[in-house]
Design an enzyme around this catalytic site. Structure first.
Site, PDB file in Angstrom:
ATOM      1  N   ASP A 149       0.425   3.745   1.759  1.00  0.00           N
ATOM      2  CA  ASP A 149       0.390   4.325   3.103  1.00  0.00           C
ATOM      3  C   ASP A 149       1.811   4.599   3.607  1.00  0.00           C
ATOM      4  O   ASP A 149       2.670   3.709   3.593  1.00  0.00           O
ATOM      5  CB  ASP A 149      -0.331   3.356   4.051  1.00  0.00           C
ATOM      6  CG  ASP A 149      -0.690   3.986   5.383  1.00  0.00           C
ATOM      7  OD1 ASP A 149       0.224   4.477   6.070  1.00  0.00           O
ATOM      8  OD2 ASP A 149      -1.881   3.972   5.749  1.00  0.00           O
ATOM      9  N   CYS A 153       0.839  -1.196   0.000  1.00  0.00           N
ATOM     10  CA  CYS A 153       0.000   0.000   0.000  1.00  0.00           C
ATOM     11  C   CYS A 153       0.878   1.252   0.000  1.00  0.00           C
ATOM     12  O   CYS A 153       1.989   1.247   0.543  1.00  0.00           O
ATOM     13  CB  CYS A 153      -0.911  -0.013   1.228  1.00  0.00           C
ATOM     14  SG  CYS A 153      -2.055   1.386   1.307  1.00  0.00           S
ATOM     15  N   CYS A 213      -5.925   0.092   7.013  1.00  0.00           N
ATOM     16  CA  CYS A 213      -5.866   0.620   5.645  1.00  0.00           C
ATOM     17  C   CYS A 213      -7.124   1.441   5.359  1.00  0.00           C
ATOM     18  O   CYS A 213      -8.243   0.914   5.377  1.00  0.00           O
ATOM     19  CB  CYS A 213      -5.754  -0.521   4.644  1.00  0.00           C
ATOM     20  SG  CYS A 213      -5.681   0.009   2.922  1.00  0.00           S
ATOM     21  N   ARG A 252       2.984   4.814   6.418  1.00  0.00           N
ATOM     22  CA  ARG A 252       3.370   4.091   7.635  1.00  0.00           C
ATOM     23  C   ARG A 252       3.888   2.682   7.354  1.00  0.00           C
ATOM     24  O   ARG A 252       4.239   1.956   8.289  1.00  0.00           O
ATOM     25  CB  ARG A 252       2.174   3.999   8.583  1.00  0.00           C
ATOM     26  CG  ARG A 252       1.589   5.334   9.009  1.00  0.00           C
ATOM     27  CD  ARG A 252       0.253   5.140   9.708  1.00  0.00           C
ATOM     28  NE  ARG A 252      -0.753   4.567   8.809  1.00  0.00           N
ATOM     29  CZ  ARG A 252      -1.966   4.182   9.198  1.00  0.00           C
ATOM     30  NH1 ARG A 252      -2.317   4.304  10.473  1.00  0.00           N
ATOM     31  NH2 ARG A 252      -2.820   3.667   8.321  1.00  0.00           N
ATOM     32  N   HIS A 278      -2.153  -4.082   5.037  1.00  0.00           N
ATOM     33  CA  HIS A 278      -1.910  -3.663   6.425  1.00  0.00           C
ATOM     34  C   HIS A 278      -3.226  -3.335   7.108  1.00  0.00           C
ATOM     35  O   HIS A 278      -4.155  -2.807   6.499  1.00  0.00           O
ATOM     36  CB  HIS A 278      -0.958  -2.458   6.473  1.00  0.00           C
ATOM     37  CG  HIS A 278      -1.545  -1.186   5.929  1.00  0.00           C
ATOM     38  ND1 HIS A 278      -2.122  -0.225   6.736  1.00  0.00           N
ATOM     39  CD2 HIS A 278      -1.646  -0.714   4.665  1.00  0.00           C
ATOM     40  CE1 HIS A 278      -2.548   0.789   5.988  1.00  0.00           C
ATOM     41  NE2 HIS A 278      -2.269   0.514   4.730  1.00  0.00           N
TER      42      HIS A 278
END
Length: 223
Positions: A45, A43, A102, A47, A99
């Site tokens: 993302d 992803c 999400c 993080r 994750h």
């Protein structure tokens, strides 16, 4: 250039100096070749940084990221990255990594409208609809994490069914697909037991992985 961007350059210089000190010749070797064993499909993302999570250095993992780690057969960007990794770099493992937490999966589960990205998240809604009975049988609070896992499993199937993997396996190339999920809350990777090394394994491993999701989230720990 504002202060925050200047800080990025300062951190970069500090990192480069530290790498040169700790691993002499690192950048010279890095410049001469790219020979990773792993491809990470994850992803976007911020993080979820592939190298830091796995402890791999630059040059050791080939990374493709998009919103909610989706692989669809109309996405030439993802397919081109997979083809380059498999055919050119000869990676041995393709990791599809979702994750928990999400926001793309959360939006798809809730049917939220967020704009242009709704068209992309439709692919995850397809996963939601395909497993509607399983999700409906789970406690409401568990459905979000369950869909994160189911989405990973379905994306492994999509990679496995791509012409890239079909051709690689057909030629006898050693490459295995894996479905994992990352916990932003604890920093740990979890194996979803969706590992596929040839087309013949796909159906059985898919059914087993989906059943495992249902059983895990129906357990007393999730009630």
């Amino acid at each position: 250039m504002n202060t925050s961007l200047q800080d990025l350059f300062a951190h970069n210089r500090a990192w480069a100096a530290q790498m040169a000190l700790e691993r002499p010749g690192f950048f010279t070797k890095l410049q001469s070749q790219q020979n990773p064993k792993y491809m990470w499909i994850g992803c976007s993302d911020s993080r979820v940084p592939a190298n830091q999570i796995t402890g791999l250095a630059p040059g050791e993992v080939f990374v493709h990221r998009n919103v909610a780690n989706v692989v669809v057969h109309s996405d030439l960007n993802a397919l081109s990255a997979i083809q380059f990794a498999v055919e050119r770099l000869k990676v041995e493992h393709v990791l599809v990594v979702g994750h928990y937490g999400c926001s793309g999966v959360q939006a798809a589960l809730a049917g939220a409208r967020i704009g242009l990205a709704d068209n992309w998240l439709r692919h995850i809604q397809d996963v939601r609809d395909r497993h509607q009975a399983l999700l409906a049988d789970l406690p409401e609070h568990a459905r979000y994490d369950a869909l994160v896992e189911l989405n990973v499993i379905e994306q492994v199937v999509n990679v496995a069914q791509s012409t890239v993997l079909q051709d690689a396996w057909g030629s006898g190339q050693n490459v295995t697909l894996h479905g994992w999920v990352y916990g932003v809350f604890n920093g740990l990777l979890q194996d979803l037991h969706m590992s596929v090394s040839n087309p013949e394994e796909l159906a059985a491993h898919y059914q087993s992985a989906v059943a495992r999701v249902g059983a895990a989230f129906r357990s007393p720990l999730n009630l």
